[in-house]
Write a protein that holds these residues in place. Structure first.
Motif, PDB file in Angstrom:
ATOM      1  N   GLY A  64       0.823  -1.211   0.000  1.00  0.00           N
ATOM      2  CA  GLY A  64       0.000   0.000   0.000  1.00  0.00           C
ATOM      3  C   GLY A  64       0.856   1.260   0.000  1.00  0.00           C
ATOM      4  N   PRO A  65       0.199   2.422  -0.147  1.00  0.00           N
ATOM      5  CA  PRO A  65       0.916   3.679  -0.345  1.00  0.00           C
ATOM      6  C   PRO A  65       1.871   4.058   0.789  1.00  0.00           C
ATOM      7  CG  PRO A  65      -1.433   3.966  -0.798  1.00  0.00           C
ATOM      8  CD  PRO A  65      -1.259   2.573  -0.267  1.00  0.00           C
ATOM      9  N   ASP A  66       1.462   3.841   2.053  1.00  0.00           N
ATOM     10  CA  ASP A  66       2.339   4.268   3.143  1.00  0.00           C
ATOM     11  C   ASP A  66       3.692   3.571   3.079  1.00  0.00           C
ATOM     12  OD1 ASP A  66       0.305   5.870   4.030  1.00  0.00           O
ATOM     13  OD2 ASP A  66       0.457   5.215   6.124  1.00  0.00           O
ATOM     14  N   CYS A  72      10.140   4.405  -1.556  1.00  0.00           N
ATOM     15  CA  CYS A  72      10.583   5.466  -2.459  1.00  0.00           C
ATOM     16  C   CYS A  72      11.685   6.304  -1.810  1.00  0.00           C
ATOM     17  CB  CYS A  72       9.404   6.352  -2.840  1.00  0.00           C
ATOM     18  SG  CYS A  72       9.718   7.274  -4.325  1.00  0.00           S
ATOM     19  N   SER A  73      11.508   6.633  -0.526  1.00  0.00           N
ATOM     20  CA  SER A  73      12.483   7.523   0.102  1.00  0.00           C
ATOM     21  C   SER A  73      13.821   6.816   0.302  1.00  0.00           C
ATOM     22  CB  SER A  73      11.943   8.056   1.432  1.00  0.00           C
ATOM     23  OG  SER A  73      11.773   7.002   2.342  1.00  0.00           O
ATOM     24  N   GLN A  74      13.803   5.483   0.439  1.00  0.00           N
ATOM     25  CA  GLN A  74      15.078   4.776   0.631  1.00  0.00           C
ATOM     26  C   GLN A  74      15.656   4.254  -0.688  1.00  0.00           C
ATOM     27  OE1 GLN A  74      13.737   1.998   3.572  1.00  0.00           O
ATOM     28  NE2 GLN A  74      13.307   3.733   4.919  1.00  0.00           N
ATOM     29  N   VAL A  75      14.751   3.774  -1.538  1.00  0.00           N
ATOM     30  CA  VAL A  75      15.208   3.122  -2.759  1.00  0.00           C
ATOM     31  C   VAL A  75      15.697   4.140  -3.797  1.00  0.00           C
ATOM     32  CG1 VAL A  75      14.391   1.822  -4.768  1.00  0.00           C
ATOM     33  CG2 VAL A  75      13.882   1.011  -2.477  1.00  0.00           C
ATOM     34  N   ALA A  76      14.992   5.265  -3.910  1.00  0.00           N
ATOM     35  CA  ALA A  76      15.375   6.244  -4.948  1.00  0.00           C
ATOM     36  C   ALA A  76      16.819   6.719  -4.765  1.00  0.00           C
ATOM     37  CB  ALA A  76      14.392   7.416  -4.967  1.00  0.00           C
ATOM     38  N   CYS A 154       1.856   7.470 -10.380  1.00  0.00           N
ATOM     39  CA  CYS A 154       2.366   8.697  -9.756  1.00  0.00           C
ATOM     40  C   CYS A 154       1.303   9.485  -8.989  1.00  0.00           C
ATOM     41  CB  CYS A 154       2.991   9.592 -10.818  1.00  0.00           C
ATOM     42  SG  CYS A 154       4.001   8.721 -12.032  1.00  0.00           S
ATOM     43  N   SER A 155       0.054   9.485  -9.504  1.00  0.00           N
ATOM     44  CA  SER A 155      -0.973  10.338  -8.908  1.00  0.00           C
ATOM     45  C   SER A 155      -1.260   9.999  -7.455  1.00  0.00           C
ATOM     46  CB  SER A 155      -2.284  10.219  -9.698  1.00  0.00           C
ATOM     47  OG  SER A 155      -2.122  10.800 -10.958  1.00  0.00           O
ATOM     48  N   VAL A 156      -1.065   8.733  -7.111  1.00  0.00           N
ATOM     49  CA  VAL A 156      -1.317   8.316  -5.726  1.00  0.00           C
ATOM     50  C   VAL A 156      -0.590   9.255  -4.758  1.00  0.00           C
ATOM     51  CG1 VAL A 156      -1.055   6.423  -4.073  1.00  0.00           C
ATOM     52  CG2 VAL A 156      -1.563   5.918  -6.458  1.00  0.00           C
ATOM     53  N   ALA A 165      -4.971  11.067   4.499  1.00  0.00           N
ATOM     54  CA  ALA A 165      -4.132  10.353   5.475  1.00  0.00           C
ATOM     55  C   ALA A 165      -2.740  10.109   4.898  1.00  0.00           C
ATOM     56  CB  ALA A 165      -4.787   9.029   5.857  1.00  0.00           C
ATOM     57  N   LEU A 166      -2.698   9.785   3.612  1.00  0.00           N
ATOM     58  CA  LEU A 166      -1.403   9.566   2.960  1.00  0.00           C
ATOM     59  C   LEU A 166      -0.621  10.882   2.903  1.00  0.00           C
ATOM     60  CD1 LEU A 166       0.629   7.832   1.385  1.00  0.00           C
ATOM     61  CD2 LEU A 166      -0.697   8.299  -0.685  1.00  0.00           C
ATOM     62  N   LYS A 167      -1.334  11.959   2.598  1.00  0.00           N
ATOM     63  CA  LYS A 167      -0.689  13.281   2.528  1.00  0.00           C
ATOM     64  C   LYS A 167      -0.060  13.629   3.886  1.00  0.00           C
ATOM     65  CE  LYS A 167      -1.897  17.603   0.121  1.00  0.00           C
ATOM     66  NZ  LYS A 167      -0.908  18.493   0.350  1.00  0.00           N
ATOM     67  N   GLN A 168      -0.789  13.301   4.934  1.00  0.00           N
ATOM     68  CA  GLN A 168      -0.281  13.564   6.279  1.00  0.00           C
ATOM     69  C   GLN A 168       0.978  12.737   6.553  1.00  0.00           C
ATOM     70  OE1 GLN A 168      -3.180  12.699   9.322  1.00  0.00           O
ATOM     71  NE2 GLN A 168      -2.931  14.737  10.209  1.00  0.00           N
ATOM     72  N   HIS A 169       0.916  11.474   6.136  1.00  0.00           N
ATOM     73  CA  HIS A 169       2.067  10.596   6.317  1.00  0.00           C
ATOM     74  C   HIS A 169       3.281  11.151   5.550  1.00  0.00           C
ATOM     75  CE1 HIS A 169       4.420   6.971   6.805  1.00  0.00           C
ATOM     76  NE2 HIS A 169       4.515   6.832   5.502  1.00  0.00           N
TER      77      HIS A 169
END
Ligand code: HEC
Length: 201
Positions: A64-66, A72-76, A154-156, A165-169
């Motif tokens: 899931g997105p979280d 993304c933050s570690q792999v990129a 990408c839009s997610v 909730a995802l935006k907050q995360h």
């Protein structure tokens, strides 16, 4: 004139017509062999994006997105570091509306980035800018390739309707995040592949 005509033909063949307008700073230095730069840089940029997208989609599907945000933050950055090591170039992503505060557009690259933002796609392919900076030992060749926004996946995380909730995360990890509100076709960012200029001499 012949040389320029030849370069333009190669560029047209690669569907990168924006290159034709690339020059550089006020004191126009040596010309850049754009075909050679493209031949070395395009595969590096493509591989980066393919690897990241594969991992991103897998993480979205499995966790899931979280959890995909963490991937993304570690792999990129890890993929960028590996790509830099393998190719000998400096590989990174930059964006005006960035998420990672370290991914801003350096002032000296602003005009090139803006040209991509004005026209992210060229003949249906990501537009590219190539230019030289610095002199002597500091001389570098830069290849900047547009990353157009896509709807999925990408839009997610970057779109106009990111789940609150995802935006907050995301904001808990990236306070001051600027990277939402993109529509498909917008310039989301750009791949920057920078080489020591003497590689191409
Ligand atoms: C699961 C959420 C998620 C999805 C889906 C996602 N991204 Fe990101 N994106 C992020 C995160 C988190 C970062 C910050 C990564 C870092 O710390 O370097 C980021 C950073 C970026 C950056 C680097 C510049 C910046 O803003 O920091 C670009 C360019 C980018 N994303 C493009 C895309 C594109 C194109 C897609 C679709 C193929 C996509 N992203 C899908 C979460 C996501």
């Amino acid at each position: 004139m012949n040389r320029i005509a030849k370069t333009n033909m190669l560029i047209a063949a690669a569907s990168l017509p924006l290159l034709a307008s690339c020059g550089g700073g006020a004191s126009e230095p040596e010309p850049v062999d754009e075909a050679a730069v493209t031949a070395r840089s395009a595969p590096v940029a493509q591989e980066f994006q393919q690897k990241l997208k594969t991992q991103l989609v897998a993480a979205l599907t499995n966790g899931g997105p979280d959890s995909a945000v963490s991937v993304c933050s570690q792999v990129a950055p890890a993929i960028a570091a590996a790509a830099s090591g393998e190719s000998g170039a400096e590989v990174s992503r930059i964006a005006r509306k960035h998420r990672n505060p370290g991914a801003g557009v350096p002032a000296a690259m602003g005009s090139h980035y803006d040209a991509l933002a004005a026209q992210p796609l060229s003949d249906g392919k990501p537009a590219v800018r190539i230019w030289r900076s610095g002199e002597d030992d500091d001389a570098r060749i830069h290849y900047l390739s547009a990353i157009p926004m896509q709807d999925q996946p990408c839009s997610v995380c970057h779109g106009t309707a990111v789940d609150p909730a995802l935006k907050q995360h995301i904001e808990s990890l990236y306070p001051g995040d600027l990277a939402t509100g993109f529509k498909p076709g917008d310039l989301r960012g750009a791949m920057l592949i920078s080489w020591q200029a003497d590689i191409f001499q």
